[in-house]
Design a protein around this motif. Sequence first.
Motif, PDB file in Angstrom:
ATOM      1  N   VAL A   1      -0.713   3.434  -5.051  1.00  9.18           N
ATOM      2  CA  VAL A   1      -0.527   2.110  -5.630  1.00  9.18           C
ATOM      3  C   VAL A   1      -0.867   1.104  -4.547  1.00  9.18           C
ATOM      4  CG1 VAL A   1       1.110   0.466  -6.603  1.00  9.18           C
ATOM      5  CG2 VAL A   1       1.235   2.871  -7.266  1.00  9.18           C
ATOM      6  N   VAL A   2      -1.869   0.273  -4.799  1.00 11.21           N
ATOM      7  CA  VAL A   2      -2.347  -0.672  -3.795  1.00 11.21           C
ATOM      8  C   VAL A   2      -2.452  -2.052  -4.419  1.00 11.21           C
ATOM      9  CG1 VAL A   2      -4.254  -1.284  -2.255  1.00 11.21           C
ATOM     10  CG2 VAL A   2      -3.604   1.117  -2.541  1.00 11.21           C
TER      11      VAL A   2
ATOM     12  N   ASN B   1      -5.563   2.718 -17.644  1.00 10.20           N
ATOM     13  CA  ASN B   1      -4.281   3.409 -17.541  1.00 10.20           C
ATOM     14  C   ASN B   1      -3.099   2.440 -17.672  1.00 10.20           C
ATOM     15  OD1 ASN B   1      -4.544   2.057 -15.126  1.00 10.20           O
ATOM     16  ND2 ASN B   1      -4.261   3.850 -13.815  1.00 10.20           N
ATOM     17  N   PHE B   2      -3.366   1.235 -18.170  1.00 16.48           N
ATOM     18  CA  PHE B   2      -2.342   0.218 -18.363  1.00 16.48           C
ATOM     19  C   PHE B   2      -1.687  -0.189 -17.042  1.00 16.48           C
ATOM     20  CE2 PHE B   2      -2.861   2.343 -22.367  1.00 16.48           C
ATOM     21  CZ  PHE B   2      -2.800   1.334 -23.317  1.00 16.48           C
ATOM     22  N   ALA B   3      -2.368   0.044 -15.928  1.00 15.60           N
ATOM     23  CA  ALA B   3      -1.791  -0.240 -14.612  1.00 15.60           C
ATOM     24  C   ALA B   3      -2.778  -0.945 -13.698  1.00 15.60           C
ATOM     25  CB  ALA B   3      -1.292   1.049 -13.971  1.00 15.60           C
ATOM     26  N   SER B   4      -3.989  -0.405 -13.524  1.00 13.71           N
ATOM     27  CA  SER B   4      -4.977  -1.019 -12.640  1.00 13.71           C
ATOM     28  C   SER B   4      -5.558  -2.267 -13.299  1.00 13.71           C
ATOM     29  CB  SER B   4      -6.094  -0.020 -12.333  1.00 13.71           C
ATOM     30  OG  SER B   4      -5.591   1.110 -11.651  1.00 13.71           O
TER      31      SER B   4
ATOM     32  N   ASN C   1       0.865  -1.177   0.000  1.00 22.85           N
ATOM     33  CA  ASN C   1       0.000   0.000   0.000  1.00 22.85           C
ATOM     34  C   ASN C   1       0.900   1.223   0.000  1.00 22.85           C
ATOM     35  OD1 ASN C   1      -2.014   1.886   0.234  1.00 22.85           O
ATOM     36  ND2 ASN C   1      -2.517   1.429   2.343  1.00 22.85           N
ATOM     37  N   ILE C   2       0.919   1.932  -1.112  1.00 22.35           N
ATOM     38  CA  ILE C   2       1.746   3.124  -1.275  1.00 22.35           C
ATOM     39  C   ILE C   2       0.802   4.313  -1.391  1.00 22.35           C
ATOM     40  CG2 ILE C   2       3.431   4.295  -2.732  1.00 22.35           C
ATOM     41  CD1 ILE C   2       3.900   1.123  -3.621  1.00 22.35           C
ATOM     42  N   ALA C   3       0.804   5.174  -0.384  1.00 23.47           N
ATOM     43  CA  ALA C   3      -0.098   6.327  -0.348  1.00 23.47           C
ATOM     44  C   ALA C   3       0.731   7.596  -0.305  1.00 23.47           C
ATOM     45  CB  ALA C   3      -1.017   6.247   0.871  1.00 23.47           C
TER      46      ALA C   3
ATOM     47  N   LEU D   1      -4.457  -8.400  -7.591  1.00 23.30           N
ATOM     48  CA  LEU D   1      -5.390  -7.275  -7.720  1.00 23.30           C
ATOM     49  C   LEU D   1      -4.574  -6.010  -7.522  1.00 23.30           C
ATOM     50  CD1 LEU D   1      -8.260  -6.051  -7.899  1.00 23.30           C
ATOM     51  CD2 LEU D   1      -8.489  -6.460  -5.435  1.00 23.30           C
ATOM     52  N   GLU D   2      -4.589  -5.135  -8.528  1.00 26.32           N
ATOM     53  CA  GLU D   2      -3.760  -3.935  -8.504  1.00 26.32           C
ATOM     54  C   GLU D   2      -4.612  -2.684  -8.731  1.00 26.32           C
ATOM     55  OE1 GLU D   2      -0.379  -4.090 -11.118  1.00 26.32           O
ATOM     56  OE2 GLU D   2      -0.358  -6.282 -11.106  1.00 26.32           O
TER      57      GLU D   2
END
Length: 835
Positions: A404-405, A506-509, A393-395, A446-447
């Motif tokens: 980024v979770v 966004n090519f990420a989640s 968990n990056i907040a 799960l991203e």
Amino acid sequence: MKAGKAVNLNLFVETHFCRFLLIFTFSFFLRSFCVLPLLSQDAVENRSSATLPEVVVTASSPQSEEPPSQSGPAESSIYGPELSLLDIPRNVTSISQEELHTVMAQTVNDLVAFNPSINPTQSTGNVVSEPVVRGLPATVFRNGMLVGFSSGGNWGPIANINADESLDLVTGPVGVVFGPQEFAGGYLNELTKQPFFDRFHADTYYTIGMYDTNFWNVDLGGPIKQGKLAYRLDYFGQDGYGPYNYYDGSYLNRQCAYLALSWIPTSKFRMDWNGEVDLNHFVPYAGINRPTQNLIDNGLYQSGNWIGYYTPPVSPSQPFGQFHPGIGTPPPGFGYAIDWGPLVPISSRANIFDTPFDFSRQLYAVSQLISSLELTEELALVNNSLFEYYQTNIAQPIPDPTWVVMPYGINLADRLELRFNEENEGNKNFWQYIDSGIAFRYLTDLEYSGSWHPTTNQANLTEPLTFLDASVPVPYALAISPAYNNPFLTDIPIPGYSGEYFNVDNFASTQCQFFEFSPFLQDIFHFGDKFSLLFGSRLDCYFVEASPPEGTPAALLYPQTAYQASSMSALLPQLTLSPTYKPFPWMSCYATYYFGQTTAQSILGSFAPEFTSTYYHQTQGFYEVGTKMSLLKDRLFLWLSGYIQSGFIPAFVLPGGTTPTVSATVEGIQIQGNYRFNRSFWATFGFNYMQGLENWTQTDGVGPTTFTPYSATVAALYNLPVSQIISLPPGIYPFIGFPKEYGNLMLSYQAPWGGGISLWAIAQGGQFLSYNYSTRAPAWYTLNASIFYSRKNWELRIWFYNLTDNHYWIAGAPGFTPARSANLEYAAFQMPFWM
């Protein structure tokens, strides 16, 4: 490696006039425990060795007085089977535990002392989970198995180097036995600590230092059943570390537990298991925003407060858009307004993450089992399995809203190898070494990733940062308004994580699961004693299911939009060919060719639903020629190589955008060597000249993205908006945040009476911060030292860093990461003298 039981004590002194630390390490070993593992006669000559079916782990005793081994150059399993470094057709560096201890290595950035292909990076706002090698990420392996959940060197679990016996680094693409995951400039194989079979060993230390550096380690092990079963236990704890704690608001806290078991029921069968659990809590150093040449050269910061933002222009008289006072989020391309103030001095410890709201957490667990069965004298069966579990968990809500979770990530991998090692008896004219098998991998995760409206340059670091320095989330109604006209710019609450947001398309989640099957064959043909040919091939077969992550609003899903789940299968071939010629037993000349395909990746190493077939087939090529020499009875090892590597690097992409990757080329020439006169004196050195280029000529008329196309100096001079998102014209752009020259030198000497000193220097050329190539961090060097006194059962040691107190900067992000788009948003001051 210290043998026995040790306790290290370091004392800290810091006065009002200057911060100065007297750090010393006092090691006390229980005399009954102070022996090295005795596993083979050859190992006694130089090092103790514990043999895994995949790897050979080596460690050195600082008290040993034996001369170096005369049996030949060192060996490495970086190509799968164990091979002499002289015979491996790549640039390979083996880093022992003794060398790691010399520099007190704790992060992958510390490895820059050992190889000029490694360049330190700040990866601003992020954690560096993989070293940067030849300008590209270096994939990390654990005893030959991929450590997943990292993309582009970022976001993955922090390496626990304290659990490693040694490290092997190879430059260039990953070999066909280990298998590639990304466009990599090299790969790092961690050789974890192995059990002691001879008797019980224990080693402990505790270290304190400047800027609240505190860490401690307990390492012990011994036989459970003599000759049959043994264990190794290692615990590492950390409460702060200078390279983090020097900066305001930054810290690194760690708890890492490691256990290894080895079972040898018969002479032909062996099982080695290791497991580890790491808890990491930290705030990285993110640098200083509004970088200008005045900031880098003179330490003067461009002050000024955030007063508003811009929306698209409504008439030609408003070329920068319509001004709106107060807090808000501008549409892409229009930015923030600043009431610019004077240039003022700023502390080198300033940090744009100096807020109580930013944090990063990691939970990482891994279990690995390696089994080896000797079928005949020439034939062996080896199975290597790995299980990983990862949460992070990056907040970072202030000042640049980024989240980024990963609520969960599970990676299960297995590789079964059949190894045929034909003996060269009777001076054969032809023999071969075959390593063939199949690898399997299953990953589900799960991203969530949310970051598109940067607000870095709007924050004024002359004042404390608060929630007033963060832009507000964008609701769906605003995202579809004429100003934005992009529903995917919606900031969506992350389920179960209050106050954190993500974007989609966004090519990420992603919510992803995939299977990978990979048959491979590596064959080394020997034609007499002088010529050999390595041939390797691999086929990665992917079967991917990727969906929009849980919590995605129905309004953003198909059929309202084109965004939907996707299924994909892909076949990715790899091929390598390396002829080697040995005109003399002490010299080899080689050429290596590699062709292969890798995939684009999401933030944490899987696949996003918007990936098309193109992103599953990213072609890369590699050429390297070189020569290696083992001289002075194997005391001096030299190698020279030239190389060119091409592939695709990630690019910043807006939600709903395109072009997440762009082709790039890195090329250069490198010389490297190490010299070990005896157990008392050794040296290593190297120099690398290289350049990287991004090719934006085949990207549908779009060039690289930049968050601010000009420095804060220009913005203040002409009262321009900052933190815009602008696409530059197509063209070929040299890498930014990327020096062309790298050099390293390390010397270590220990006198017969126990005292010693180690010196190591690192130097790099200058680097431009962004695509306008105007703001530049100049060339720099650091000189570091370690002074020690060791006896059989204890050791005293003091480490000094940046002895000359050289003040220098690097870019916030290196050339291969998407974050390079924001290099005019922040620059990273590097640590001055500390102990």
